[in-house]
Motif scaffolding. Sequence first.
Motif, PDB file in Angstrom:
ATOM      1  N   UNK A  88       0.826  -1.204   0.000  1.00  0.00           N
ATOM      2  CA  UNK A  88       0.000   0.000   0.000  1.00  0.00           C
ATOM      3  C   UNK A  88       0.864   1.260   0.000  1.00  0.00           C
ATOM      4  N   UNK A  89       1.934   1.247   0.800  1.00  0.00           N
ATOM      5  CA  UNK A  89       2.827   2.409   0.877  1.00  0.00           C
ATOM      6  C   UNK A  89       3.502   2.642  -0.481  1.00  0.00           C
ATOM      7  N   UNK A  90       3.968   1.565  -1.105  1.00  0.00           N
ATOM      8  CA  UNK A  90       4.637   1.690  -2.410  1.00  0.00           C
ATOM      9  C   UNK A  90       3.674   2.246  -3.452  1.00  0.00           C
ATOM     10  N   UNK A  91       2.435   1.794  -3.418  1.00  0.00           N
ATOM     11  CA  UNK A  91       1.441   2.259  -4.389  1.00  0.00           C
ATOM     12  C   UNK A  91       1.138   3.743  -4.192  1.00  0.00           C
ATOM     13  N   UNK A  92       0.958   4.148  -2.922  1.00  0.00           N
ATOM     14  CA  UNK A  92       0.640   5.548  -2.626  1.00  0.00           C
ATOM     15  C   UNK A  92       1.806   6.451  -3.027  1.00  0.00           C
ATOM     16  N   UNK A  95       1.888   6.884  -6.732  1.00  0.00           N
ATOM     17  CA  UNK A  95       0.823   7.726  -7.244  1.00  0.00           C
ATOM     18  C   UNK A  95       1.011   9.193  -6.869  1.00  0.00           C
ATOM     19  N   UNK A  96       1.518   9.449  -5.665  1.00  0.00           N
ATOM     20  CA  UNK A  96       1.634  10.833  -5.183  1.00  0.00           C
ATOM     21  C   UNK A  96       3.013  11.431  -5.429  1.00  0.00           C
ATOM     22  N   UNK A  97       4.005  10.561  -5.558  1.00  0.00           N
ATOM     23  CA  UNK A  97       5.361  11.058  -5.761  1.00  0.00           C
ATOM     24  C   UNK A  97       6.009  11.589  -4.507  1.00  0.00           C
ATOM     25  N   UNK A  98       5.427  11.312  -3.346  1.00  0.00           N
ATOM     26  CA  UNK A  98       6.000  11.773  -2.068  1.00  0.00           C
ATOM     27  C   UNK A  98       5.950  10.629  -1.062  1.00  0.00           C
ATOM     28  N   UNK A 103       2.943   8.723  10.765  1.00  0.00           N
ATOM     29  CA  UNK A 103       1.564   8.634  11.257  1.00  0.00           C
ATOM     30  C   UNK A 103       0.653   8.004  10.206  1.00  0.00           C
ATOM     31  N   UNK A 104       0.855   8.359   8.958  1.00  0.00           N
ATOM     32  CA  UNK A 104       0.033   7.792   7.881  1.00  0.00           C
ATOM     33  C   UNK A 104       0.259   6.281   7.785  1.00  0.00           C
ATOM     34  N   UNK A 109      -1.651   0.760   8.757  1.00  0.00           N
ATOM     35  CA  UNK A 109      -1.467  -0.529   9.426  1.00  0.00           C
ATOM     36  C   UNK A 109      -2.698  -0.898  10.245  1.00  0.00           C
ATOM     37  N   UNK A 110      -3.260   0.091  10.939  1.00  0.00           N
ATOM     38  CA  UNK A 110      -4.469  -0.154  11.718  1.00  0.00           C
ATOM     39  C   UNK A 110      -5.630  -0.538  10.802  1.00  0.00           C
ATOM     40  N   UNK A 111      -5.709   0.098   9.664  1.00  0.00           N
ATOM     41  CA  UNK A 111      -6.759  -0.205   8.692  1.00  0.00           C
ATOM     42  C   UNK A 111      -6.635  -1.649   8.187  1.00  0.00           C
TER      43      UNK A 111
END
Length: 303
Positions: A88-92, A95-98, A103-104, A109-111
């Motif tokens: 999920x982190x790699x995908x975001x 997509x966002x370039x940042x 915290x995110x 992880x909680x999700x």
Amino acid sequence: MWFKNIKAYQITQPLSFNDEDLERALNEQAFRPCGSQDVATMGFASPFSQAGKTGAMFHCVQQRFWITVKKQEKILPAAVVNAELDEMVAKIEMETGSPVGKKAKADLKQEIQTRLLPQAFTKNSYTHGFISLSDNLVVIDASADGKAEAFLALVRKAIGSLPVVPFARHSLQSELTHWLTDSTPEGIALLEEAEFKSTDDAGSVIRCKNQPLDSDEISIHLDAGKLVQKVAFEYQDTLTAVIAEDGSLKRIKFTDRLKEETEDVPKDQVEARLDAEFALMSAEICTLMTFLQKALNLNEEKL
């Protein structure tokens, strides 16, 4: 029903139980399975439930009340959660370039955990213990303090009060060392296993197995000032165990001679056999703990 470990506590004020009140109190804190979003649940179960039987929430033999706590935990491997998080982190980030902030990531992880919990397998575990009113003892089959304290806390919550102190309220290093350097109490035979710890800042630890404790090698460690942390022993041909400096017992093994006393109970009569085993085992444990109280001068610690 044979305990393998013991965490024991001394009852400091007289206790008495009314069977109906105790049954009702334990039922109010009865075990319930995990819900879809529960990580773990814990409550009382019938002492016979692990053998597939149902019945009362406690079992009593000669004022020794056998109580069982059941815990259910969701098994959600960290590797599974972290793998999904990395994706999920790699995908975001693509997509966002940042980069995704700390915290995110925690929120993601909680999700993931919330989504996967309903699909997780469950693991059941049981903690058995008994309260001996005549001996003023609470005995729990646990090797870790946390497990024993969770048992005590739940019993205390159910019955309202459980005034206890640890079986040994000071380190027994000196007393156990005395068993090696001087003499053992009558009825105790030391076996060939022990652990020693130095009293200096280094705190070095020596463990030995299959080593006679009256050998020159052991004497060298004792002469150097090391104290006994743990030592294996046999008690009156009824059991063997390892006693630790905090008064706990581990790796308890009851002798065949003792276990044979329940052999006349047919194996298919599960409840009758468990009743016989508990009666025999709990009586022997209470005898041993009372013996150790005197042998280790624990009664000198006024309650």
